[in-house]
Enzyme design. Structure first.
Site, PDB file in Angstrom:
ATOM      1  N   GLU A 127       0.804  -1.235   0.000  1.00 49.10           N
ATOM      2  CA  GLU A 127       0.000   0.000   0.000  1.00 49.10           C
ATOM      3  C   GLU A 127       0.836   1.284   0.000  1.00 49.10           C
ATOM      4  O   GLU A 127       0.592   2.189   0.799  1.00 49.10           O
ATOM      5  CB  GLU A 127      -0.969  -0.020   1.191  1.00 49.10           C
ATOM      6  CG  GLU A 127      -1.859  -1.244   1.183  1.00 49.10           C
ATOM      7  CD  GLU A 127      -2.803  -1.331   2.394  1.00 49.10           C
ATOM      8  OE1 GLU A 127      -2.764  -0.443   3.248  1.00 49.10           O
ATOM      9  OE2 GLU A 127      -3.579  -2.294   2.456  1.00 49.10           O
ATOM     10  N   ASN A 168       2.068  -5.331  -3.034  1.00 51.57           N
ATOM     11  CA  ASN A 168       0.664  -5.629  -2.753  1.00 51.57           C
ATOM     12  C   ASN A 168      -0.101  -4.323  -2.504  1.00 51.57           C
ATOM     13  O   ASN A 168       0.392  -3.438  -1.793  1.00 51.57           O
ATOM     14  CB  ASN A 168       0.618  -6.511  -1.492  1.00 51.57           C
ATOM     15  CG  ASN A 168      -0.743  -7.089  -1.185  1.00 51.57           C
ATOM     16  OD1 ASN A 168      -1.366  -7.715  -2.042  1.00 51.57           O
ATOM     17  ND2 ASN A 168      -1.215  -6.902   0.048  1.00 51.57           N
ATOM     18  N   HIS A 205     -10.446  -6.161  -2.383  1.00 52.95           N
ATOM     19  CA  HIS A 205     -11.548  -5.913  -1.448  1.00 52.95           C
ATOM     20  C   HIS A 205     -12.617  -5.160  -2.232  1.00 52.95           C
ATOM     21  O   HIS A 205     -12.570  -3.941  -2.366  1.00 52.95           O
ATOM     22  CB  HIS A 205     -11.072  -5.071  -0.261  1.00 52.95           C
ATOM     23  CG  HIS A 205     -10.026  -5.740   0.576  1.00 52.95           C
ATOM     24  ND1 HIS A 205     -10.303  -6.864   1.331  1.00 52.95           N
ATOM     25  CD2 HIS A 205      -8.722  -5.474   0.768  1.00 52.95           C
ATOM     26  CE1 HIS A 205      -9.208  -7.248   1.966  1.00 52.95           C
ATOM     27  NE2 HIS A 205      -8.223  -6.421   1.640  1.00 52.95           N
ATOM     28  N   GLU A 234      -6.284 -10.796  -1.211  1.00 56.87           N
ATOM     29  CA  GLU A 234      -7.119 -10.558  -0.020  1.00 56.87           C
ATOM     30  C   GLU A 234      -8.590 -10.481  -0.410  1.00 56.87           C
ATOM     31  O   GLU A 234      -9.336  -9.624   0.074  1.00 56.87           O
ATOM     32  CB  GLU A 234      -6.696  -9.254   0.683  1.00 56.87           C
ATOM     33  CG  GLU A 234      -5.224  -9.221   1.058  1.00 56.87           C
ATOM     34  CD  GLU A 234      -4.805  -7.932   1.781  1.00 56.87           C
ATOM     35  OE1 GLU A 234      -5.678  -7.182   2.253  1.00 56.87           O
ATOM     36  OE2 GLU A 234      -3.582  -7.701   1.873  1.00 56.87           O
ATOM     37  N   ASP A 236     -12.324 -10.339  -0.879  1.00 58.04           N
ATOM     38  CA  ASP A 236     -13.640 -10.402  -0.242  1.00 58.04           C
ATOM     39  C   ASP A 236     -14.561  -9.476  -1.016  1.00 58.04           C
ATOM     40  O   ASP A 236     -14.108  -8.514  -1.638  1.00 58.04           O
ATOM     41  CB  ASP A 236     -13.618 -10.103   1.270  1.00 58.04           C
ATOM     42  CG  ASP A 236     -12.897  -8.819   1.650  1.00 58.04           C
ATOM     43  OD1 ASP A 236     -12.788  -7.895   0.814  1.00 58.04           O
ATOM     44  OD2 ASP A 236     -12.441  -8.732   2.804  1.00 58.04           O
TER      45      ASP A 236
HETATM   46  O1  G3I Z   1      -4.750  -7.912  18.967  1.00 64.74           O
HETATM   47  C1  G3I Z   1      -5.141  -6.609  19.416  1.00 64.74           C
HETATM   48  C2  G3I Z   1      -5.691  -6.705  20.805  1.00 64.74           C
HETATM   49  O2  G3I Z   1      -4.689  -7.105  21.672  1.00 64.74           O
HETATM   50  C3  G3I Z   1      -6.238  -5.315  21.177  1.00 64.74           C
HETATM   51  O3  G3I Z   1      -6.818  -5.372  22.429  1.00 64.74           O
HETATM   52  C4  G3I Z   1      -7.262  -4.861  20.152  1.00 64.74           C
HETATM   53  C5  G3I Z   1      -7.792  -3.464  20.454  1.00 64.74           C
HETATM   54  O4  G3I Z   1      -7.823  -2.667  19.314  1.00 64.74           O
HETATM   55  O5  G3I Z   1      -6.655  -4.802  18.909  1.00 64.74           O
HETATM   56  C6  G3I Z   1      -6.163  -6.055  18.472  1.00 64.74           C
HETATM   57  O6  G3I Z   1      -5.498  -5.838  17.262  1.00 64.74           O
HETATM   58  C7  G3I Z   1      -6.296  -5.695  16.134  1.00 64.74           C
HETATM   59  C8  G3I Z   1      -5.831  -6.697  15.110  1.00 64.74           C
HETATM   60  O7  G3I Z   1      -6.548  -6.521  13.912  1.00 64.74           O
HETATM   61  C9  G3I Z   1      -6.007  -8.139  15.573  1.00 64.74           C
HETATM   62  O8  G3I Z   1      -7.375  -8.426  15.701  1.00 64.74           O
HETATM   63  C10 G3I Z   1      -6.145  -4.302  15.609  1.00 64.74           C
HETATM   64  O9  G3I Z   1      -6.710  -3.357  16.500  1.00 64.74           O
HETATM   65  C11 G3I Z   1      -6.818  -4.180  14.262  1.00 64.74           C
HETATM   66  O10 G3I Z   1      -6.479  -2.912  13.706  1.00 64.74           O
HETATM   67  C12 G3I Z   1      -6.305  -5.256  13.340  1.00 64.74           C
HETATM   68  O11 G3I Z   1      -6.980  -5.123  12.123  1.00 64.74           O
HETATM   69  C13 G3I Z   1      -6.360  -5.732  11.010  1.00 64.74           C
HETATM   70  C14 G3I Z   1      -5.964  -4.672   9.990  1.00 64.74           C
HETATM   71  O12 G3I Z   1      -5.477  -5.298   8.812  1.00 64.74           O
HETATM   72  C15 G3I Z   1      -4.879  -3.749  10.517  1.00 64.74           C
HETATM   73  O13 G3I Z   1      -3.662  -4.407  10.710  1.00 64.74           O
HETATM   74  C16 G3I Z   1      -7.346  -6.717  10.417  1.00 64.74           C
HETATM   75  O14 G3I Z   1      -7.562  -7.786  11.337  1.00 64.74           O
HETATM   76  C17 G3I Z   1      -6.828  -7.262   9.099  1.00 64.74           C
HETATM   77  O15 G3I Z   1      -7.837  -8.017   8.459  1.00 64.74           O
HETATM   78  C18 G3I Z   1      -6.448  -6.110   8.186  1.00 64.74           C
HETATM   79  O16 G3I Z   1      -5.895  -6.647   7.009  1.00 64.74           O
HETATM   80  C19 G3I Z   1      -5.501  -5.694   6.021  1.00 64.74           C
HETATM   81  C20 G3I Z   1      -4.254  -6.229   5.349  1.00 64.74           C
HETATM   82  O17 G3I Z   1      -3.271  -6.501   6.321  1.00 64.74           O
HETATM   83  C21 G3I Z   1      -3.737  -5.252   4.301  1.00 64.74           C
HETATM   84  N1  G3I Z   1      -4.785  -4.932   3.357  1.00 64.74           N
HETATM   85  C22 G3I Z   1      -6.035  -4.447   3.929  1.00 64.74           C
HETATM   86  C23 G3I Z   1      -6.558  -5.455   4.943  1.00 64.74           C
HETATM   87  C24 G3I Z   1      -7.877  -5.003   5.510  1.00 64.74           C
HETATM   88  O18 G3I Z   1      -7.748  -3.823   6.232  1.00 64.74           O
END
Ligand code: G3I
Length: 301
Positions: A127, A168, A205, A234, A236
């Site tokens: 990105e 990516n 997406h 990715e 969906d």
């Molecule tokens: O694990 C922590 C937890 O300890 C904490 O209490 C909680 C509170 O916010 O957050 C948890 O972390 C979260 C993590 O997912 C694990 O569930 C983050 O906040 C949350 O921001 C994170 O979101 C992920 C996001 O990327 C950001 O990294 C999504 O699951 C994931 O599906 C998403 O994937 C991205 C790809 O990497 C790149 N392309 C876009 C795609 C969708 O946004």
């Protein structure tokens, strides 16, 4: 083929899913993931904040859980992601200039070194371009100088010469969009100057803001013609319409260098956009119409 992985393998392709380490203890989850997919991408566990929470102190516990599970179950792994503007630990956010550039290099070496020989493809840079204008995203990495992307790819090639190296991004599926053109021009330039890049990941997406259209096939064909693999990384789709899933699958199958498709989660509740019910399995673990559409498209190839 009676599973997505087996059906994709008929044409030498893979069919993958994002895996979340926290769900590997859920048998309903692992039953589907283990049966249907032959490629896995850690959803969050290989990101900067997860793997290097303090500078120089690498943590691979959660990512190893996924890589080990994949190996035990005969699946390959896409590494995601080495350099990204998001999911950065605090210490990294406070760096700039040559210190940040060096931290990027050290991070790539640390993570790729740990997984050397075990990763099919790495999302080296994720990105890096902005929506709308198609200019570079104004990230801390970008502010270290325009060459940060090619430096990342050169370091990555040396760190694990056997891994495919991907760029990516999202919103690059529509050929007419400025962002798509910018990424295309970067890849073209990299190939001309022998910057090591092997693949481009189209996150895919699809939703009302980034609707699928038939031009996606043109995009995949045009990138492949530059001499890189293309991968749907990715996938969906808001509402999971069966016809759209079939069309995306058909687009990949139509392009010889489309190596495979990864969906961004197993069941709808596992999705980062669970409200959109965008995946192939519902919350009960049952196959949705989109699943059958994808399987049939793969088996028709
Ligand atoms: O694990 C922590 C937890 O300890 C904490 O209490 C909680 C509170 O916010 O957050 C948890 O972390 C979260 C993590 O997912 C694990 O569930 C983050 O906040 C949350 O921001 C994170 O979101 C992920 C996001 O990327 C950001 O990294 C999504 O699951 C994931 O599906 C998403 O994937 C991205 C790809 O990497 C790149 N392309 C876009 C795609 C969708 O946004």
């Amino acid at each position: 083929g009676t599973t997505l992985g087996a059906a994709a393998a008929r044409s030498g392709r893979y069919f993958g899913t994002a895996i979340n380490a926290s769900k590997l203890g859920d048998p309903a989850y692992t039953t589907i993931a283990g049966r249907e997919f032959d490629m896995v991408t850690p959803e969050n566990e290989m990101k900067l904040d997860a793997t290097e929470p303090r500078q120089g102190q690498f943590v691979f516990t959660a990512a190893d859980r996924i890589v080990d599970w994949a190996a035990e179950n005969g699946k390959r792994v896409r590494g995601h992601t080495l350099v990204w503007h998001s999911a950065q630990p605090q210490w990294l956010q406070s760096l700039s200039g040559s210190a940040l550039r060096q931290a990027m290099v050290d991070h790539i070496n640390g993570v790729m070194g740990h997984y050397k020989g075990r990763i099919y493809a790495w999302d080296v840079v994720d990105e890096a371009f902005a929506d709308g204008t198609g200019g570079r995203r104004n990230s801390n990495f970008q502010r270290t100088g325009d060459d940060w992307i090619e430096v990342a790819f050169r370091v990555a090639r040396a760190a694990d010469p056997d891994a495919r190296l991907c760029y990516n991004d999202y919103n690059i599926e529509n050929w007419t969009w400025a962002k798509t053109q910018s990424v295309y021009n970067m890849v073209k330039d990299f190939k001309q100057r022998a910057v090591p890049i092997d693949c481009v990941g189209f996150q895919s997406h699809f939703n009302s803001g980034n609707p699928y259209d038939a031009g996606f096939r043109t995009t995949l064909q045009n990138f492949a013609a530059l001499g890189v693999d293309v991968q749907i990384t990715e996938l969906d789709i808001q509402g999971a319409p069966a016809a759209t899933y079939a069309a995306v699958t058909g687009d990949c199958l139509a392009v010889p260098r489309c190596a495979g498709i990864t969906v961004w989660g197993v069941r709808d509740p596992d999705s980062w956009r669970s409200g959109d019910v965008p995946l192939l399995f519902d919350g009960n673990g049952d196959k949705k119409p989109a699943y059958t559409a994808v399987l049939d498209a793969l088996n028709a190839a």
